[in-house]
Design a protein around this motif. Structure first.
Motif, PDB file in Angstrom:
ATOM      1  N   VAL A 138       8.652   4.809  -6.403  1.00  0.00           N
ATOM      2  CA  VAL A 138       8.655   6.262  -6.278  1.00  0.00           C
ATOM      3  C   VAL A 138       7.435   6.597  -6.857  1.00  0.00           C
ATOM      4  CG1 VAL A 138       9.862   8.555  -6.748  1.00  0.00           C
ATOM      5  CG2 VAL A 138      11.306   6.295  -6.421  1.00  0.00           C
ATOM      6  N   LYS A 139       6.204   6.897  -6.192  1.00  0.00           N
ATOM      7  CA  LYS A 139       4.944   6.662  -6.768  1.00  0.00           C
ATOM      8  C   LYS A 139       4.692   8.179  -7.901  1.00  0.00           C
ATOM      9  CE  LYS A 139       0.122   6.624  -5.294  1.00  0.00           C
ATOM     10  NZ  LYS A 139      -0.858   6.649  -4.353  1.00  0.00           N
ATOM     11  N   HIS A 140       4.493   7.942  -8.936  1.00  0.00           N
ATOM     12  CA  HIS A 140       4.127   9.022  -9.851  1.00  0.00           C
ATOM     13  C   HIS A 140       2.821   9.056 -10.584  1.00  0.00           C
ATOM     14  CE1 HIS A 140       8.367  10.392  -9.403  1.00  0.00           C
ATOM     15  NE2 HIS A 140       8.098  11.216 -10.272  1.00  0.00           N
ATOM     16  N   GLU A 156       1.005  -1.239  -0.049  1.00  0.00           N
ATOM     17  CA  GLU A 156       0.120   0.044  -0.001  1.00  0.00           C
ATOM     18  C   GLU A 156       0.829   1.242  -0.026  1.00  0.00           C
ATOM     19  OE1 GLU A 156      -1.851   0.884   4.299  1.00  0.00           O
ATOM     20  OE2 GLU A 156      -1.560  -1.274   4.096  1.00  0.00           O
ATOM     21  N   ALA A 157       0.395   2.412  -0.487  1.00  0.00           N
ATOM     22  CA  ALA A 157       1.061   3.754  -0.318  1.00  0.00           C
ATOM     23  C   ALA A 157       1.432   4.204   1.129  1.00  0.00           C
ATOM     24  CB  ALA A 157       0.066   4.611  -0.938  1.00  0.00           C
ATOM     25  N   VAL A 158       2.873   4.404   1.281  1.00  0.00           N
ATOM     26  CA  VAL A 158       3.310   4.655   2.906  1.00  0.00           C
ATOM     27  C   VAL A 158       3.660   6.039   2.381  1.00  0.00           C
ATOM     28  CG1 VAL A 158       4.931   4.136   4.398  1.00  0.00           C
ATOM     29  CG2 VAL A 158       3.828   2.285   3.221  1.00  0.00           C
ATOM     30  N   LEU A 170       6.424   4.630  -1.578  1.00  0.00           N
ATOM     31  CA  LEU A 170       6.557   5.881  -0.977  1.00  0.00           C
ATOM     32  C   LEU A 170       5.930   6.946  -1.707  1.00  0.00           C
ATOM     33  CD1 LEU A 170      10.305   5.300  -0.274  1.00  0.00           C
ATOM     34  CD2 LEU A 170       8.661   4.611   1.244  1.00  0.00           C
ATOM     35  N   THR A 171       5.223   7.527  -0.832  1.00  0.00           N
ATOM     36  CA  THR A 171       4.636   8.694  -1.457  1.00  0.00           C
ATOM     37  C   THR A 171       4.465   9.992  -0.565  1.00  0.00           C
ATOM     38  OG1 THR A 171       2.083   8.931  -2.633  1.00  0.00           O
ATOM     39  CG2 THR A 171       2.558   7.783  -0.327  1.00  0.00           C
TER      40      THR A 171
END
Length: 488
Positions: free
Chosen positions: A217-219, A97-99, A149-150
């Motif tokens: 590296v969330k984009h 999940e997004a952390v 990671l966000t």
């Protein structure tokens, strides 16, 4: 329901009828009539690219969690979800999940945060996931587990569910209005961006120390990394030119390479987008949503607030910069690529096709199979152009009972390297494992895209599948969701 006549896939009883329906819409979706079981299944084949080995072609997508503690640690709900990620049999866990990399970067007050005080909790999540994975598959050979990671940027809500605390890169003529931002609302300074980049470096180092195999590296989905890609109107070194708009990614990657040697890096990105949509006011009445229509683009052409969109018609895709972005990933030696699109905040029918909308969305403006097809085709085109990259595809859950048939065909025909499951994992994490193992598939557990997994958390409830999962149906959470729906 929408006035648009949409055939519910739950009413389609066999693969042949599904294939006929797809053809009747003028669409092409690969779909195998029979599921191959065991080691011969395309979904059970391993994938090896240089130092990366993935034991099968099933992936768990990263989802935003809404059930951590106030300080960013996992709760019992979070632990249960991660056990189910492991029980899926998937050999690629893309972030779980997004952390958030900092408290202020959280998208909701119950999102996980990576920090010194949460390391024990995050390590525990990884541990229970691996234990469940071994229980399902018999071995953790070929298991690749990452952490997404966000920083949520424009959509930060770190303290209260209904209190946005946006951190924006530029002023957006439509989204600013939706968030109640004035023209003089501050944008992030270059110095503040530098501090956020350092937070990513720190978070990646902690991720490596916890034993995770890669960081994402969330984009995507309108969050900070994605907003950088569309910062055409921002002045300075992080805006306007493609080189400047990708500087954030390059500086994050540079620091990770320096501080976390040997750590794999992935990028989940929105390969295409669209102008924001809203419910059609002419068909919305008595609290009921109308079908989605594009927001007015009067005086907004060329449209300079998107990525992967045609600036002269921002309802259409333009992959020119998308292709350039993937070339950059190759240059940066990033091999793991997860393709998604749009944003749940302003065009959810593009981001994840569904027949039932979230409470703050709109009825589908098109048959959701069109959205599925769009995802499949874009991923196919990008994979053909970049055969050395490892592509995870998105938007499969809407296919419901026919997901295994399409997933097998997609991998067999080379449209994607792995099939990523998001919503489906909340309802029926073992679906593809059961199908390829020869176990009886359980139709009553198949995600029907009711969108409660979006609506419920936005009402302050934990993440989960409320209609289908007994864990939620048998608890007071179901009553809370019913009460929340009654207020709509």
């Amino acid at each position: 329901m929408s006035t648009l006549r949409i055939l519910r896939l739950g009413a389609v009883k066999d693969v042949a009828r599904f294939q006929e329906h797809v053809h009747s819409l003028g669409l092409t979706i690969p779909c195998d009539s029979e599921i191959v079981q065991g080691a011969e299944s395309p979904l059970r084949k391993s994938l090896v690219r240089e130092r990366i080995k993935i034991g099968n072609r099933i992936a768990v997508q990263p989802m935003e969690g809404w059930d951590g503690t106030a300080d960013g640690n996992p709760s019992e709900h979070t632990i249960r979800r991660w056990k189910r990620f492991g029980a899926s049999g998937a050999k690629l866990i893309w972030g779980g999940e997004a952390v958030a990399i900092s408290h202020e970067g959280r998208a909701n007050p119950n999102q996980l945060v990576i920090a010194e005080h949460t390391l024990t909790g995050l390590a525990g999540l990884r541990k229970v996931l691996i234990e469940e994975h071994r229980r399902t598959t018999g071995s953790d050979e070929g298991l690749l587990v990452g952490l997404q990671l966000t920083h949520s940027g424009r959509f930060c809500r770190p303290n209260v569910h209904d209190k946005p605390e946006p951190r924006i890169l530029y002023h957006h003529p439509i989204l600013d209005r939706r968030l109640g931002l004035s023209r003089d609302s501050p944008v992030l300074s270059d110095g503040e961006i530098g501090a956020i980049i350092e937070d990513f470096h720190r978070a990646a180092k902690l991720t490596q120390e916890l034993g995770f195999d890669f960081v994402d590296v969330k984009h995507c989905h309108g969050y900070l990394g994605h907003e950088f890609l569309s910062a055409h109107t921002r002045e300075g070194k992080y805006g306007e030119s493609f080189e400047n708009r990708t500087r954030f990614l390059r500086e994050v990657v540079q620091g990770i390479r320096a501080n976390s040697r040997g750590m794999h890096i992935g990028v989940r990105f929105s390969a295409f987008d669209s102008v924001p949509f809203c419910p059609d006011p002419s068909q919305s009445a008595n609290g009921k949503l109308g079908p989605g229509i594009p927001e007015s683009q009067e005086n907004l052409i060329p449209y300079r607030w998107g990525f992967g969109v045609n600036q002269n018609d921002p309802t259409r895709i333009d992959l020119t910069e998308t292709i350039r972005f993937l070339s950059l990933l190759e240059e940066l030696d990033i091999r793991l690529v997860n393709v998604t699109a749009g944003s749940p905040y302003y065009n959810p029918h593009i981001q994840r096709p569904a027949i039932y909308p979230p409470s703050d969305g709109y009825l589908p403006p098109e048959d959701p199979l069109m959205g599925v097809t769009q995802h499949l085709n874009v991923t196919r085109e990008l994979k053909a152009r970049f055969p050395k990259l490892i592509f995870v595809g998105t938007a499969y859950s809407y296919l419901q009972d026919f997901l295994p048939n399409v997933a097998q065909a997609v991998v067999r025909e080379g449209w994607a390297d792995l099939v990523g499951l998001g919503r489906m994992v909340l309802a029926y994490p073992e679906l593809l494992w059961d199908a390829t193992e020869g176990n009886e598939v359980q139709p009553k557990r198949v995600c029907s895209t009711f969108s409660d997994c979006t609506t419920a958390p936005r009402k302050g409830l934990p993440s989960g599948c409320y209609p289908l999962d007994d864990y939620y149906k048998s608890s007071e959470l179901a009553a809370q969701l019913k009460a929340a729906k009654a207020k709509q």
